[in-house]
Design an enzyme around this catalytic site. Sequence first.
Site, short mmCIF file in Angstrom:
data_model
loop_
_atom_site.label_atom_id
_atom_site.label_comp_id
_atom_site.label_asym_id
_atom_site.label_seq_id
_atom_site.Cartn_x
_atom_site.Cartn_y
_atom_site.Cartn_z
N HIS A 69 0.85 -1.19 0.00
CA HIS A 69 0.00 0.00 0.00
C HIS A 69 0.88 1.24 0.00
O HIS A 69 1.76 1.41 0.85
CB HIS A 69 -0.94 -0.02 1.21
CG HIS A 69 -2.03 -1.03 1.05
ND1 HIS A 69 -2.51 -1.79 2.08
CD2 HIS A 69 -2.72 -1.41 -0.05
CE1 HIS A 69 -3.46 -2.59 1.63
NE2 HIS A 69 -3.60 -2.38 0.34
N HIS A 199 2.30 -3.80 6.90
CA HIS A 199 1.36 -2.71 6.58
C HIS A 199 1.36 -1.73 7.74
O HIS A 199 1.94 -1.97 8.79
CB HIS A 199 -0.06 -3.27 6.39
CG HIS A 199 -0.25 -4.04 5.12
ND1 HIS A 199 -0.94 -3.55 4.04
CD2 HIS A 199 0.17 -5.28 4.77
CE1 HIS A 199 -0.94 -4.45 3.06
NE2 HIS A 199 -0.26 -5.52 3.48
N GLU A 272 0.30 -5.02 11.08
CA GLU A 272 -0.10 -3.61 10.97
C GLU A 272 0.72 -2.85 12.00
O GLU A 272 0.56 -3.04 13.20
CB GLU A 272 -1.60 -3.45 11.25
CG GLU A 272 -2.51 -4.16 10.26
CD GLU A 272 -2.70 -3.41 8.94
OE1 GLU A 272 -2.15 -2.30 8.79
OE2 GLU A 272 -3.40 -3.95 8.06
#
Length: 311
Positions: A69, A199, A272
Amino acid sequence: DFPPGYEGYHNYDETVAELDRIAGAHPDIAAKSSIGKSVEGRDIPVLKISDNVGQDEDEPEVLFNCNQHAREHLTTEMCLRIADRFTSGYASDPAVKEAVDGREIWVIPIVNPDGKSYDIESGDFQGWRKNRQDTTGTDLNRNWGYKWGCCGGSSDDPNAEDYRGTAAWSAPETAAMRDFIDSRVVGGAQQIKAAIDFHTYSELVLWPFGHTSDDVTEGMTQEEYDRFARVGGEMAQSNGYTPQQSSDLYVTDGDSLDWMWGQHKILAYTFEMYPASGGGLDGFYPPADVIEKETTRNDAAVDILLREAGA
Ligand code: 0X9
Ligand code: CA
Ligand code: CA
Ligand code: ZN
């Protein structure tokens, strides 16, 4: 480029230069190559770290990939931290030496080089997530080919943030990841035993599956699930993140974890990273002064995964 206060982050060219520097400084244990090209023709670099790095030895292989991302820039720094730690520490740190000698470590700091570059090129962050295909972009983490688009965990609207693309692997960046991982099947056996896809943000350790909230399902026995939860819990203990099945966060289809496990039985996690919460888009852009703390925070978890790859 990165705005004031963010100079400590590495853009695409700086990341490539850093990988070249590491490979040049440690040619016996580090080698850079490319897994393929992005939509706009940028190489997607990979660094291999191992003793006898030029040979394909019979050692458990471990993959760390970052920045699927675009706006999740802290993850590139995480991959660079891994690349630096397992090379600069080789001569002095016995634990690093043991890992480098006993494993083949693959580090891919930027899976989405076009998206990363677009996010920063104006000097103001764009909040961009997807790749740069066909103007609207494809969400790379909905484009992987295990039960692609199966379960309401992605969108067929090109304008959506979780647009899954026109077909599984329609993005060259995911196709390059697939081809690289497929290429690690040697003599019928996948050599990559464990992986982390980094991420941001929410401080979570996530494991498969994402496409279903069932723990046990096609492709996942109770024993397998329990191993994911055990190792995930141990890693989360070490970094203070929250461990959970990825579908407990929300259901996704076509993400990297589901394919790495579903297709190749790789012990694959999504981390994350920092921050835990808050700030909406701002959460993707912590200042550079958090980089060291928030990447070293994952050193022990990385070590746990490297250990577990040999189990
Ligand atoms: O939505 C994603 O792709 C990941 N979160 S992010 O905020 N970095 O975009 C999470 C993917 C993990 N899979 C599931 N939650 N099912
Ligand atoms: Ca080796
Ligand atoms: Ca090997
Ligand atoms: Zn993400």
